[in-house]
Design a protein around this motif. Structure first.
Motif, short mmCIF file in Angstrom:
data_model
loop_
_atom_site.label_atom_id
_atom_site.label_comp_id
_atom_site.label_asym_id
_atom_site.label_seq_id
_atom_site.Cartn_x
_atom_site.Cartn_y
_atom_site.Cartn_z
N PRO A 293 0.82 -1.22 0.00
CA PRO A 293 0.00 0.00 0.00
C PRO A 293 0.85 1.27 0.00
N GLU A 294 1.96 1.24 0.73
CA GLU A 294 2.84 2.41 0.78
C GLU A 294 3.55 2.62 -0.57
N PHE A 295 3.98 1.54 -1.21
CA PHE A 295 4.67 1.64 -2.49
C PHE A 295 3.77 2.28 -3.55
N PHE A 296 2.52 1.86 -3.61
CA PHE A 296 1.63 2.33 -4.67
C PHE A 296 0.94 3.67 -4.34
N ALA A 297 0.94 4.07 -3.08
CA ALA A 297 0.27 5.32 -2.70
C ALA A 297 1.00 6.51 -3.31
N ASP A 298 0.29 7.33 -4.02
CA ASP A 298 0.83 8.56 -4.61
C ASP A 298 2.05 8.34 -5.50
N ASN A 299 2.19 7.14 -6.08
CA ASN A 299 3.31 6.85 -6.97
C ASN A 299 2.95 7.33 -8.37
N LEU A 300 3.74 8.24 -8.90
CA LEU A 300 3.42 8.83 -10.20
C LEU A 300 3.70 7.90 -11.37
N PHE A 301 4.64 6.97 -11.23
CA PHE A 301 5.04 6.13 -12.36
C PHE A 301 4.50 4.71 -12.27
N TYR A 302 4.42 4.15 -11.08
CA TYR A 302 4.00 2.75 -10.91
C TYR A 302 2.66 2.74 -10.21
N ARG A 303 1.61 2.83 -11.03
CA ARG A 303 0.25 2.91 -10.50
C ARG A 303 -0.56 1.74 -11.03
N PRO A 304 -1.10 0.95 -10.13
CA PRO A 304 -1.96 -0.13 -10.62
C PRO A 304 -3.26 0.45 -11.16
N THR A 305 -3.71 -0.10 -12.26
CA THR A 305 -5.00 0.27 -12.82
C THR A 305 -5.84 -0.99 -12.88
N CYS A 306 -7.11 -0.84 -12.90
CA CYS A 306 -7.99 -2.00 -12.98
C CYS A 306 -7.78 -2.68 -14.33
N ASP A 307 -7.54 -3.97 -14.30
CA ASP A 307 -7.45 -4.71 -15.55
C ASP A 307 -8.24 -6.00 -15.42
N SER A 308 -8.47 -6.66 -16.53
CA SER A 308 -9.33 -7.82 -16.53
C SER A 308 -8.75 -8.98 -15.74
N PHE A 309 -7.43 -9.19 -15.75
CA PHE A 309 -6.85 -10.30 -15.00
C PHE A 309 -7.05 -10.12 -13.50
N ALA A 310 -6.73 -8.95 -13.00
CA ALA A 310 -6.88 -8.69 -11.57
C ALA A 310 -8.35 -8.79 -11.17
N LYS A 311 -9.23 -8.27 -12.00
CA LYS A 311 -10.67 -8.33 -11.70
C LYS A 311 -11.14 -9.77 -11.67
#
Length: 58
Positions: free
Chosen positions: A31-49
């Motif tokens: 959670p800390e790694f992805f919070a407010d990260n400008l370059f490495y941001r998870p987006t919703c995708d079909s595999f994760a969903k």
């Protein structure tokens, strides 16, 4: 686990390590790694969903 799938990593990882030039550049709780990260941001995708939906059915 090693992956380039950021949404999946954000869902399942406790910690995330970013590698650069074959070496660990940073390790943080996911959670800390992805919070407010400008370059490495998870987006919703079909595999994760799909993975989340399958886990909910168990």
């Amino acid at each position: 686990m090693a992956t380039h799938d950021l949404p999946f990593a954000a869902l399942v990882a406790d910690e995330v390590t970013m590698l650069f030039d074959g070496e660990s550049a940073a390790t943080r709780p996911a959670p800390e790694f992805f919070a407010d990260n400008l370059f490495y941001r998870p987006t919703c995708d079909s595999f994760a969903k799909q993975w989340l939906e399958n886990e909910a059915d168990r």
